[in-house]
Scaffold this active site. Structure first.
Site, PDB file in Angstrom:
ATOM      1  N   GLU A   1     -19.659  -2.893 -92.973  1.00  0.00           N
ATOM      2  CA  GLU A   1     -20.521  -2.903 -91.794  1.00  0.00           C
ATOM      3  C   GLU A   1     -19.630  -2.656 -90.576  1.00  0.00           C
ATOM      4  O   GLU A   1     -18.610  -3.331 -90.409  1.00  0.00           O
ATOM      5  CB  GLU A   1     -21.194  -4.262 -91.643  1.00  0.00           C
ATOM      6  CG  GLU A   1     -21.939  -4.737 -92.879  1.00  0.00           C
ATOM      7  CD  GLU A   1     -22.481  -6.147 -92.695  1.00  0.00           C
ATOM      8  OE1 GLU A   1     -23.612  -6.286 -92.230  1.00  0.00           O
ATOM      9  OE2 GLU A   1     -21.760  -7.115 -93.005  1.00  0.00           O
TER      10      GLU A   1
ATOM     11  N   ASN B   1     -24.066 -11.475 -93.176  1.00  0.00           N
ATOM     12  CA  ASN B   1     -23.888 -12.904 -92.889  1.00  0.00           C
ATOM     13  C   ASN B   1     -24.982 -13.458 -91.982  1.00  0.00           C
ATOM     14  O   ASN B   1     -25.274 -14.649 -92.014  1.00  0.00           O
ATOM     15  CB  ASN B   1     -22.501 -13.169 -92.297  1.00  0.00           C
ATOM     16  CG  ASN B   1     -21.433 -13.128 -93.374  1.00  0.00           C
ATOM     17  OD1 ASN B   1     -21.719 -13.314 -94.550  1.00  0.00           O
ATOM     18  ND2 ASN B   1     -20.199 -12.858 -92.988  1.00  0.00           N
TER      19      ASN B   1
ATOM     20  N   HIS C   1     -16.613  -5.067 -91.254  1.00  0.00           N
ATOM     21  CA  HIS C   1     -16.749  -6.201 -92.163  1.00  0.00           C
ATOM     22  C   HIS C   1     -16.881  -5.717 -93.607  1.00  0.00           C
ATOM     23  O   HIS C   1     -17.871  -5.081 -93.974  1.00  0.00           O
ATOM     24  CB  HIS C   1     -17.969  -7.033 -91.765  1.00  0.00           C
ATOM     25  CG  HIS C   1     -18.168  -8.234 -92.611  1.00  0.00           C
ATOM     26  ND1 HIS C   1     -19.191  -8.361 -93.514  1.00  0.00           N
ATOM     27  CD2 HIS C   1     -17.433  -9.383 -92.715  1.00  0.00           C
ATOM     28  CE1 HIS C   1     -19.097  -9.532 -94.124  1.00  0.00           C
ATOM     29  NE2 HIS C   1     -18.049 -10.166 -93.663  1.00  0.00           N
TER      30      HIS C   1
ATOM     31  N   SER D   1     -15.919 -12.562 -89.920  1.00  0.00           N
ATOM     32  CA  SER D   1     -17.215 -12.828 -90.549  1.00  0.00           C
ATOM     33  C   SER D   1     -18.230 -13.331 -89.530  1.00  0.00           C
ATOM     34  O   SER D   1     -19.429 -13.181 -89.735  1.00  0.00           O
ATOM     35  CB  SER D   1     -17.074 -13.906 -91.621  1.00  0.00           C
ATOM     36  OG  SER D   1     -16.181 -13.506 -92.616  1.00  0.00           O
TER      37      SER D   1
HETATM   38  P1  NAD Z   1      -6.986 -15.585 -96.172  1.00  0.00           P
HETATM   39  O1  NAD Z   1      -6.809 -16.974 -95.711  1.00  0.00           O
HETATM   40  O2  NAD Z   1      -6.922 -15.251 -97.625  1.00  0.00           O
HETATM   41  O3  NAD Z   1      -5.918 -14.651 -95.427  1.00  0.00           O
HETATM   42  C1  NAD Z   1      -5.669 -14.697 -94.068  1.00  0.00           C
HETATM   43  C2  NAD Z   1      -4.238 -14.297 -93.834  1.00  0.00           C
HETATM   44  O4  NAD Z   1      -3.982 -14.209 -92.426  1.00  0.00           O
HETATM   45  C3  NAD Z   1      -3.207 -15.313 -94.382  1.00  0.00           C
HETATM   46  O5  NAD Z   1      -2.347 -14.657 -95.315  1.00  0.00           O
HETATM   47  C4  NAD Z   1      -2.458 -15.765 -93.157  1.00  0.00           C
HETATM   48  O6  NAD Z   1      -1.086 -16.046 -93.405  1.00  0.00           O
HETATM   49  C5  NAD Z   1      -2.634 -14.571 -92.256  1.00  0.00           C
HETATM   50  N1  NAD Z   1      -2.359 -14.841 -90.838  1.00  0.00           N
HETATM   51  C6  NAD Z   1      -2.663 -15.929 -90.121  1.00  0.00           C
HETATM   52  N2  NAD Z   1      -2.226 -15.774 -88.845  1.00  0.00           N
HETATM   53  C7  NAD Z   1      -1.649 -14.558 -88.778  1.00  0.00           C
HETATM   54  C8  NAD Z   1      -0.997 -13.844 -87.734  1.00  0.00           C
HETATM   55  N3  NAD Z   1      -0.866 -14.361 -86.516  1.00  0.00           N
HETATM   56  N4  NAD Z   1      -0.504 -12.620 -88.006  1.00  0.00           N
HETATM   57  C9  NAD Z   1      -0.624 -12.086 -89.253  1.00  0.00           C
HETATM   58  N5  NAD Z   1      -1.224 -12.740 -90.285  1.00  0.00           N
HETATM   59  C10 NAD Z   1      -1.724 -13.954 -90.038  1.00  0.00           C
HETATM   60  O7  NAD Z   1      -8.388 -15.123 -95.542  1.00  0.00           O
HETATM   61  P2  NAD Z   1      -9.369 -13.954 -96.023  1.00  0.00           P
HETATM   62  O8  NAD Z   1     -10.404 -14.516 -96.924  1.00  0.00           O
HETATM   63  O9  NAD Z   1      -8.558 -12.771 -96.426  1.00  0.00           O
HETATM   64  O10 NAD Z   1     -10.113 -13.639 -94.656  1.00  0.00           O
HETATM   65  C11 NAD Z   1      -9.534 -12.859 -93.649  1.00  0.00           C
HETATM   66  C12 NAD Z   1     -10.635 -12.427 -92.695  1.00  0.00           C
HETATM   67  O11 NAD Z   1     -11.634 -11.699 -93.427  1.00  0.00           O
HETATM   68  C13 NAD Z   1     -11.373 -13.584 -92.025  1.00  0.00           C
HETATM   69  O12 NAD Z   1     -11.718 -13.197 -90.728  1.00  0.00           O
HETATM   70  C14 NAD Z   1     -12.612 -13.744 -92.879  1.00  0.00           C
HETATM   71  O13 NAD Z   1     -13.678 -14.319 -92.179  1.00  0.00           O
HETATM   72  C15 NAD Z   1     -12.912 -12.288 -93.219  1.00  0.00           C
HETATM   73  N6  NAD Z   1     -13.716 -12.079 -94.409  1.00  0.00           N
HETATM   74  C16 NAD Z   1     -13.515 -12.815 -95.535  1.00  0.00           C
HETATM   75  C17 NAD Z   1     -14.311 -12.560 -96.651  1.00  0.00           C
HETATM   76  C18 NAD Z   1     -14.111 -13.352 -97.915  1.00  0.00           C
HETATM   77  O14 NAD Z   1     -15.006 -13.325 -98.770  1.00  0.00           O
HETATM   78  N7  NAD Z   1     -12.980 -14.012 -98.095  1.00  0.00           N
HETATM   79  C19 NAD Z   1     -15.274 -11.560 -96.622  1.00  0.00           C
HETATM   80  C20 NAD Z   1     -15.436 -10.799 -95.461  1.00  0.00           C
HETATM   81  C21 NAD Z   1     -14.654 -11.064 -94.362  1.00  0.00           C
END
Ligand code: NAD
Length: 396
Positions: A158, A202, A146, A125
């Protein structure tokens, strides 16, 4: 013209809310998918969520003809061993936690262990793709893609480059994006020409938090209850919830972490204020911990919106977004404002700022100048393109 017909096997790394959402649409597009995380129970939960999501799509009659949940799930594998999971894949989506050291390390492992043609798309993000890729052996094949939550419903993705990314890798990302189905219609896969942390959406959504932070600290000093700030926002009916409730809903720590990241990348003005910092330090992270601005222990809080504080203006947030959008144009990150408005609407369901901005840019520029004077938040100074209205001629 790039060819993506050879892309068949995809890994999705990170089985959280974004990871399982991306995996679901990749499976629906016909790819073989391996979902990877660090623990069995997390990947299993991810698989269960994918299946649940597919069943909902099936119930709506929106699976492609001849497909069933079970034959789609048969193309989905799981793994907790990243090194072996990426051995035979053509494309990887990375959706691990938003921590730069973890993202860099995951990127390095993926690029060392996947075939040379494999492309890695990070769903970060806030971070720079260049930084995520800098320790890897193939930064030219690392891109940003993204998505928005929920991936199946929000039709935008994006696609962005890092400094070393090739045109070809970026083109492949855009084409893959277009392949991934969305329940509301065709997916908008947007090619962002220049690296811009925060992509488009963002970049627009975060600067208004500088203002929100300032309002919160003022309200705290004056003893104004949070619900009166939400009442200010909701009076205009522009937003489904006020900023305090929304921050609780998304997670106070999420907002805090984005601000910390922007503070480093863009300006110290993004530094989280006293109120947000205290909430995070106390572990009051909103809905997920039961307490934040409001008490969520018995579900959605009842917020009394009858009394307004008169200190928070949603119009100021729109002015800030217009200014940020104009900066994206000035920095040649996009060439026209239509794409910014399209990303906002299809990604976040919030209308972009340019429609009302065309009528209000002079008034809004003055509002921003006044705010900078009283708050000292120079990042929000209106840029030349906004003040002059020059953006009006830059639709495409
Ligand atoms: P989340 O916390 O729900 O999931 C992240 C996952 O990554 C967890 O299950 C964790 O166990 C796993 N993880 C951590 N270290 C790891 C590793 N070394 N190898 C494999 N898996 C690993 O987070 P999320 O909301 O799904 O966000 C994930 C990404 O997407 C982030 O970069 C976030 O900024 C981005 N994002 C989130 C949103 C949102 O609205 N939640 C929107 C767009 C982008």
């Amino acid at each position: 013209m790039v060819d993506i017909s050879n892309i068949k096997n995809i890994a999705v790394v990170g089985a959280g809310v974004m990871g399982y959402g991306i995996a679901q649409v990749a499976l629906m597009a016909g790819y073989n998918v391996t979902l990877v995380d660090i623990k069995d129970d997390i990947v299993n939960n991810g698989l269960a969520k994918i299946e649940e999501g597919l069943k909902k799509v099936e119930a709506k009659g929106k699976l492609v003809e001849g497909a069933s949940v079970s034959n789609i799930m048969a193309r989905c594998k799981k793994s907790i061993d990243l090194t072996s999971a990426v051995k035979g894949v053509d494309f990887v989506f990375e959706a691990v936690v938003e921590k730069i050291e973890i993202k860099k390390n995951v990127c390095k492992i993926i690029m060392e262990n996947s075939p040379p043609h494999c492309i890695l798309a990070s769903n970060t993000s806030t971070f720079r793709i260049t930084e995520i890729a800098e320790d890897s052996n193939r930064p030219e094949k690392v891109i940003g893609m993204h998505f928005f939550l929920p991936v199946i419903l929000q039709c935008c993705v994006e696609v962005m480059r890092g400094e070393k990314t090739t045109e070809e890798a970026l083109d492949i990302g855009v084409l893959i994006g277009k392949m991934l189905p969305c329940l509301k219609g065709k997916r908008l896969s947007v090619r962002i020409q220049k690296e811009s942390p925060g992509f488009i959406a963002n970049r627009l959504l975060t600067p208004p938090i500088i203002y929100f932070n300032w309002v919160l600290d003022q309200a705290f000093e004056k003893g104004i209850p949070w619900e009166q700030i939400d009442a200010d926002a909701e009076a205009r009916k522009l937003v489904p919830m006020g900023p305090c409730e929304l921050t609780d809903y998304l997670g106070v720590d999420t907002t805090y972490n984005v601000l910390k990241s922007y503070e480093k990348i863009f300006s110290p003005d993004f530094s989280p204020g006293k109120v947000l910092t205290n909430l995070v330090m106390e572990g009051n992270l909103g809905r997920k911990t039961g307490r934040g601005f409001y008490n969520w222990t018995s579900g959605k809080p009842k917020i009394n919106l009858n009394r307004k504080a008169g200190i928070y203006s949603p119009e100021m947030s729109m002015a800030i977004m217009l200014n940020e959008g104009c900066k994206l144009l000035e920095e040649s990150i996009v060439s026209g404002y239509k794409i910014i408005d399209d990303v906002m609407l299809t990604g976040t369901s919030i209308p972009g700022p340019f429609g009302p901005g065309k009528r209000n840019y002079e008034k809004w520029s003055k509002m921003l100048e006044e705010f900078v004077k009283i708050s000292g938040k120079k990042y929000l100074k209106p840029c030349a393109l906004m003040k002059s209205g020059g953006f009006i001629k830059m639709r495409r």
